[in-house]
Design a protein around this motif. Structure first.
Motif, PDB file in Angstrom:
ATOM      1  N   ARG A  67      -0.615  -5.789  -4.477  1.00  0.00           N
ATOM      2  CA  ARG A  67       0.227  -4.783  -4.066  1.00  0.00           C
ATOM      3  C   ARG A  67       1.508  -5.406  -3.600  1.00  0.00           C
ATOM      4  N   ALA A  71       5.560  -4.613  -4.204  1.00  0.00           N
ATOM      5  CA  ALA A  71       6.450  -3.721  -3.101  1.00  0.00           C
ATOM      6  C   ALA A  71       7.534  -3.082  -3.215  1.00  0.00           C
ATOM      7  N   VAL A  95       4.775   3.143  -5.461  1.00  0.00           N
ATOM      8  CA  VAL A  95       6.090   2.103  -5.642  1.00  0.00           C
ATOM      9  C   VAL A  95       7.204   2.484  -6.536  1.00  0.00           C
TER      10      VAL A  95
END
Length: 323
Positions: A67, A71, A95
């Motif tokens: 993740r 980001a 995102v």
């Protein structure tokens, strides 16, 4: 990671994707199979969540990344369906997604991508120029690039289609798959051949963009002038670097299909199979119509219908019967 998907990669992709995508049905096309002289089945990725198979690869790649790595966002270029798949994945993961699309992209694909929350940049240039633009934007903003067909993780996601075909039709004889950049057929062919080597894999390519067909003749990747074809999703001038050796290993035959047969394939699918398929998705039916694929009456043939993201209003002339 290696530059090709393994069968294990494809099985892992299937586990990763199963909670999030549709296992699309395999439909017996009894009404139209008589004119083709075989037992015909359709794999309608037109019924996938985003209207095309591309969500499989885009989501498999996105879910496989840490993740923190995504980001800032994810970015790619696409003729439209990969864009929608990546936009869907980005929205699911919370995102940003930025997609660089050709100026020739059908309006419905642009609208669908934006409706999923992605930012769209229209760019006038070929695939290489668009990827150069993508790389520049990615470096400046620290976005992660997700290639539509060079990435083995994306290929593995597309390969899950092959697993579903074998599950639903274990004795399938022949599978016909559209060829654009080569990521789809690379993944499916790996799944099919590594599971049942006897399955015949046929790639269908527009006659106006015969990059893989010509490369097989020349025994090396060959770049060709980019010509317009109604199958916009398959319009690429040079074979993918990573898909090319996979295709040479696993794809038994490559056939070329004229635009007129692709259009007729669209008509038949709409009229008799009640499926709205865009030109790129209809090319396998076009190949059968043109007699490009030799089949037997008892042969079980599966045609993969890759997507259905075309506006019916824009296609009125295509679907209109020939006078």
């Amino acid at each position: 990671m290696h530059e090709y998907p393994t069968l294990q990669d494809i099985h892992q992709a299937r586990e990763r994707l199963s909670p999030h995508i549709r296992h699309t049905p395999l439909l017996r096309a009894e009404k139209i199979e008589k004119q083709f002289g075989c037992e015909l089945y359709l794999k309608p990725e037109t019924l996938q969540i985003t209207g095309a198979f591309k969500i499989r690869g885009a989501l498999n790649k996105s879910l496989s990344l840490p993740r923190e790595a995504i980001a800032n966002g994810i970015i790619a270029t696409s003729s439209g369906n990969h864009a929608q798949g990546l936009a869907y994945a980005a929205r699911m993961l919370g995102v940003k997604a930025l997609l660089v699309l050709p100026v020739t992209t059908p309006k419905i694909k642009i609208a669908n991508t934006q409706a999923l929350g992605a930012e769209v940049i229209l760019f006038d240039g070929d695939t290489a120029a668009r990827w150069k633009k993508v790389a520049e934007i990615a470096a400046e903003n620290h976005y992660v690039m997700v290639h539509a067909f060079e990435d083995p993780v994306v290929m593995a996601g597309q390969g899950t289609i092959g697993c579903e075909i074998i599950d639903d039709l274990p004795d399938v004889d022949t599978v016909i798959i559209p060829m654009g950049g080569g990521g789809l057929i690379s993944g499916i062919a790996t799944a099919l051949k590594e599971t049942r080597p006897s399955i015949k894999v046929v790639g269908a390519e527009p006659a106006l963009t015969p990059k893989y067909y010509q490369s097989r003749i020349n025994k090396q990747r060959t770049s060709l002038p980019l010509k317009n074809t109604i199958a916009d999703g398959l319009r690429i001038s040079v074979p993918g670097q990573n898909p090319y050796p996979i295709i040479e290993k696993y794809v038994d035959e490559i056939v070329l299909v004229e635009d007129e047969h692709i259009i007729e394939g669209m008509r038949i699918l709409a009229k008799d199979a009640k499926l709205i398929a865009e030109p790129a998705a209809s090319i396998g039916i076009g190949a059968l119509l043109a007699g490009g694929v030799s089949v037997r009456p008892d042969e079980k043939v599966c045609a993969v219908l890759t997507g259905g993201n075309w506006d019916l209003c824009d296609l009125a002339d295509v679907y209109k019967p020939v006078a």
